[in-house]
Motif scaffolding. Structure first.
Motif: not given
Length: 118
Positions: A71-81
């Motif tokens: 259920v994660a979104r792209s911005m969450k993955l981007k913040k995790l680098n």
């Protein structure tokens, strides 16, 4: 006249056998199961391949289980680098694409078949 009665006869025969019953289909397979029963984040990322498995430790520590990753979104993955570098932003896209397919039941990660030693 016989030609006109044939489709009617076939329709009557077909209606005798319900299509949703499993009476004519075997419930077993002779092939081994190539899909893992329990899928975690490392198995999911290994199934995707293409270098995405390098993020397994980072995503497992952040999300904990696969359902939270799905259920994660792209911005969450981007913040995790994850795929933060423009050269590897395809990793983030791959994770999101396969997560969507997995949620819909269209894809599952495969187990690597054992290699035959020759």
């Amino acid at each position: 006249m016989a030609w006109r009665k044939t489709p009617l006869l076939n329709r009557n025969l077909i209606s005798l056998f319900p299509f949703n019953s499993n009476t004519f289909v075997a419930n077993y397979s002779s092939k081994p199961n190539l899909y893992p029963v329990k899928v975690g984040i490392p198995e999911f990322l290994n199934g995707i391949g293409n270098g995405v498995e390098t993020y397994a430790e980072k995503l497992e520590s952040e999300f904990g289980d696969l359902q939270n990753l799905l259920v994660a979104r792209s911005m969450k993955l981007k913040k995790l680098n994850v795929g933060g570098d423009p050269k590897v932003c395809k990793h983030r896209k791959l994770i999101l694409k396969y997560a969507h397919k997995y949620r819909l039941g269209l894809w599952r990660p495969r187990i690597e078949p054992p290699k035959a030693n020759k």
